[in-house]
Design a protein around this motif. Sequence first.
Motif, mmCIF file in Angstrom:
data_model
loop_
_atom_site.group_PDB
_atom_site.id
_atom_site.type_symbol
_atom_site.label_atom_id
_atom_site.label_comp_id
_atom_site.label_asym_id
_atom_site.label_seq_id
_atom_site.Cartn_x
_atom_site.Cartn_y
_atom_site.Cartn_z
ATOM 1 N N LEU A 1 -7.241 -6.956 -34.582
ATOM 2 C CA LEU A 1 -7.174 -7.441 -35.957
ATOM 3 C C LEU A 1 -6.693 -6.338 -36.904
ATOM 4 O O LEU A 1 -5.890 -6.591 -37.809
ATOM 5 C CB LEU A 1 -8.537 -7.963 -36.404
ATOM 6 N N ASN A 2 -7.180 -5.131 -36.702
ATOM 7 C CA ASN A 2 -6.735 -4.030 -37.558
ATOM 8 C C ASN A 2 -5.273 -3.684 -37.314
ATOM 9 O O ASN A 2 -4.557 -3.302 -38.246
ATOM 10 C CB ASN A 2 -7.623 -2.811 -37.347
ATOM 11 N N GLN A 3 -4.821 -3.826 -36.075
ATOM 12 C CA GLN A 3 -3.400 -3.639 -35.796
ATOM 13 C C GLN A 3 -2.571 -4.685 -36.537
ATOM 14 O O GLN A 3 -1.513 -4.382 -37.099
ATOM 15 C CB GLN A 3 -3.145 -3.734 -34.286
ATOM 16 N N ALA A 4 -3.055 -5.914 -36.536
ATOM 17 C CA ALA A 4 -2.345 -6.986 -37.236
ATOM 18 C C ALA A 4 -2.283 -6.709 -38.729
ATOM 19 O O ALA A 4 -1.217 -6.837 -39.358
ATOM 20 C CB ALA A 4 -3.037 -8.324 -36.967
ATOM 21 N N VAL A 5 -3.413 -6.324 -39.330
ATOM 22 C CA VAL A 5 -3.441 -6.031 -40.764
ATOM 23 C C VAL A 5 -2.482 -4.899 -41.103
ATOM 24 O O VAL A 5 -1.742 -4.968 -42.095
ATOM 25 C CB VAL A 5 -4.880 -5.675 -41.209
ATOM 26 N N PHE A 6 -2.489 -3.865 -40.279
ATOM 27 C CA PHE A 6 -1.607 -2.711 -40.507
ATOM 28 C C PHE A 6 -0.141 -3.147 -40.513
ATOM 29 O O PHE A 6 0.650 -2.727 -41.366
ATOM 30 C CB PHE A 6 -1.858 -1.665 -39.424
ATOM 31 N N TYR B 1 -10.042 2.788 -34.143
ATOM 32 C CA TYR B 1 -8.694 2.612 -33.610
ATOM 33 C C TYR B 1 -7.641 2.545 -34.713
ATOM 34 O O TYR B 1 -6.478 2.888 -34.482
ATOM 35 C CB TYR B 1 -8.632 1.361 -32.736
ATOM 36 N N THR B 2 -8.027 2.110 -35.901
ATOM 37 C CA THR B 2 -7.081 2.118 -37.015
ATOM 38 C C THR B 2 -6.722 3.552 -37.374
ATOM 39 O O THR B 2 -5.538 3.892 -37.515
ATOM 40 C CB THR B 2 -7.675 1.404 -38.241
ATOM 41 N N GLU B 3 -7.734 4.396 -37.524
ATOM 42 C CA GLU B 3 -7.491 5.803 -37.822
ATOM 43 C C GLU B 3 -6.661 6.450 -36.714
ATOM 44 O O GLU B 3 -5.680 7.160 -36.979
ATOM 45 C CB GLU B 3 -8.824 6.538 -37.962
ATOM 46 N N ALA B 4 -7.039 6.202 -35.463
ATOM 47 C CA ALA B 4 -6.333 6.803 -34.333
ATOM 48 C C ALA B 4 -4.883 6.319 -34.260
ATOM 49 O O ALA B 4 -3.971 7.090 -33.956
ATOM 50 C CB ALA B 4 -7.066 6.474 -33.034
ATOM 51 N N GLY B 5 -4.673 5.036 -34.561
ATOM 52 C CA GLY B 5 -3.322 4.486 -34.522
ATOM 53 C C GLY B 5 -2.425 5.061 -35.593
ATOM 54 O O GLY B 5 -1.240 5.330 -35.355
ATOM 55 N N ILE B 6 -2.971 5.269 -36.788
ATOM 56 C CA ILE B 6 -2.196 5.872 -37.873
ATOM 57 C C ILE B 6 -1.782 7.285 -37.498
ATOM 58 O O ILE B 6 -0.624 7.698 -37.701
ATOM 59 C CB ILE B 6 -3.012 5.868 -39.180
ATOM 60 N N LEU B 7 -2.720 8.050 -36.924
ATOM 61 C CA LEU B 7 -2.413 9.423 -36.531
ATOM 62 C C LEU B 7 -1.382 9.453 -35.414
ATOM 63 O O LEU B 7 -0.425 10.239 -35.460
ATOM 64 C CB LEU B 7 -3.697 10.134 -36.082
ATOM 65 N N ALA B 8 -1.546 8.594 -34.426
ATOM 66 C CA ALA B 8 -0.602 8.557 -33.303
ATOM 67 C C ALA B 8 0.797 8.179 -33.771
ATOM 68 O O ALA B 8 1.796 8.755 -33.326
ATOM 69 C CB ALA B 8 -1.096 7.569 -32.243
ATOM 70 N N GLU B 9 0.891 7.206 -34.675
ATOM 71 C CA GLU B 9 2.197 6.800 -35.190
ATOM 72 C C GLU B 9 2.846 7.930 -35.987
ATOM 73 O O GLU B 9 4.070 8.104 -35.947
ATOM 74 C CB GLU B 9 2.050 5.554 -36.055
ATOM 75 N N GLY C 1 -6.789 19.205 -28.730
ATOM 76 C CA GLY C 1 -7.948 18.489 -29.240
ATOM 77 C C GLY C 1 -8.126 17.131 -28.606
ATOM 78 O O GLY C 1 -7.386 16.193 -28.910
ATOM 79 N N LEU C 2 -9.126 17.008 -27.740
ATOM 80 C CA LEU C 2 -9.410 15.728 -27.086
ATOM 81 C C LEU C 2 -10.286 14.835 -27.945
ATOM 82 O O LEU C 2 -10.036 13.626 -28.031
ATOM 83 C CB LEU C 2 -10.101 15.984 -25.730
ATOM 84 N N GLY C 3 -11.291 15.427 -28.627
ATOM 85 C CA GLY C 3 -12.257 14.590 -29.327
ATOM 86 C C GLY C 3 -12.830 13.564 -28.365
ATOM 87 O O GLY C 3 -13.123 13.861 -27.205
ATOM 88 N N MET C 4 -12.968 12.342 -28.815
ATOM 89 C CA MET C 4 -13.413 11.257 -27.935
ATOM 90 C C MET C 4 -12.235 10.534 -27.287
ATOM 91 O O MET C 4 -12.411 9.535 -26.589
ATOM 92 C CB MET C 4 -14.276 10.270 -28.718
ATOM 93 N N GLY C 5 -11.027 11.010 -27.566
ATOM 94 C CA GLY C 5 -9.845 10.507 -26.874
ATOM 95 C C GLY C 5 -9.139 9.338 -27.527
ATOM 96 O O GLY C 5 -8.109 8.872 -27.019
ATOM 97 N N TYR C 6 -9.626 8.856 -28.662
ATOM 98 C CA TYR C 6 -9.045 7.649 -29.261
ATOM 99 C C TYR C 6 -7.594 7.870 -29.693
ATOM 100 O O TYR C 6 -6.741 6.998 -29.491
ATOM 101 C CB TYR C 6 -9.879 7.195 -30.457
ATOM 102 N N HIS C 7 -7.300 9.011 -30.314
ATOM 103 C CA HIS C 7 -5.940 9.283 -30.779
ATOM 104 C C HIS C 7 -4.978 9.450 -29.596
ATOM 105 O O HIS C 7 -3.804 9.099 -29.701
ATOM 106 C CB HIS C 7 -5.915 10.524 -31.678
#
Length: 305
Positions: free
Chosen positions: A19-24, A180-188, A202-208
């Motif tokens: 849903l957040n991907q769709a909104v984005f 996942y919204t935050e991670a997706g913005i950073l990855a993009e 930086g692995l963090g929890m791996g979401y990005h």
Amino acid sequence: MTDNIRNIFEQNIRLLKGLNQAVFCFRKQQYDRALSFLANRIELIKYVIEAIITDREYFNLVSTDTVMEMLSGILNAQKTRDYILLSDLLELQLVSFLCGVQELIISKEEIVFDEEKYLENIELLQERGDGFSGISLESINPALLLEKGYRVEFTSCGLMTLAAENNDSQFYFHTNSQVYTEAGILAEHWYQKEAKRFIIYGLGMGYHIAELKELALEQNIEVYEADLNVIKLACAFSNIREILNCDHVRIIYDPDYKALKQRIDNLVSTDSVHIHYPSFQNIRSIEGRELLERFIPWSKSIESC
């Protein structure tokens, strides 16, 4: 936790991501992609809502009529192609409702550390990662990690975020809201089509990393991490398996930064270097910070504020 509640909780994590991907995409006027994300989640939306209504005594959030009114508004906005309204309804009503469901489950249930899942992730990490030879990863002591300033917390979407302490300050590795919204913005932001290899500290929890691999389908991704505790916590409390099972992603344990320095000293034009800033904040070594500072030239100005 009953099987029904657990299933709702786990499916909501997937649903909130879509849903957040769709909104984005709606916000960027990429309506074809947005509608595709939404269409692929319609059955999941129906399933989750029906499951929540079936267990209405447990949730007791809003009335069935209110839920159906919310879904009707979403369908009408989609039918009339009012994509501004549709994205608002998805974000402000449906996503908010599902986050409320997740928070309620978190407040009612004791979701404990899954040691079996952790050991499976560790075994896969040692098999597919680099730098883990001779390193003991089998045990994790939450109480000891808490004493060292590490802690994991549930976010409103149901995933875990990580916090740590360094230089007398506390900081989070990921948002407490839509992970996942935050991670997706950073990855993009990081993604470059012309790059052949992404070098990430930086692995963090791996979401990005999970989001970057969805963009870099044929490009190699090297993830360097110096903090073994972070790696352990990612194996214990995140779905790191989706990274470990990806052939073009490697996690490299590099406590003395030698492997990363060698890579940086031999960069080629098709390499793309990026730093996960919270992981940079977590660096305990002067040499490590100095090695990476040139890739985030604004870090000193921020830290002096």
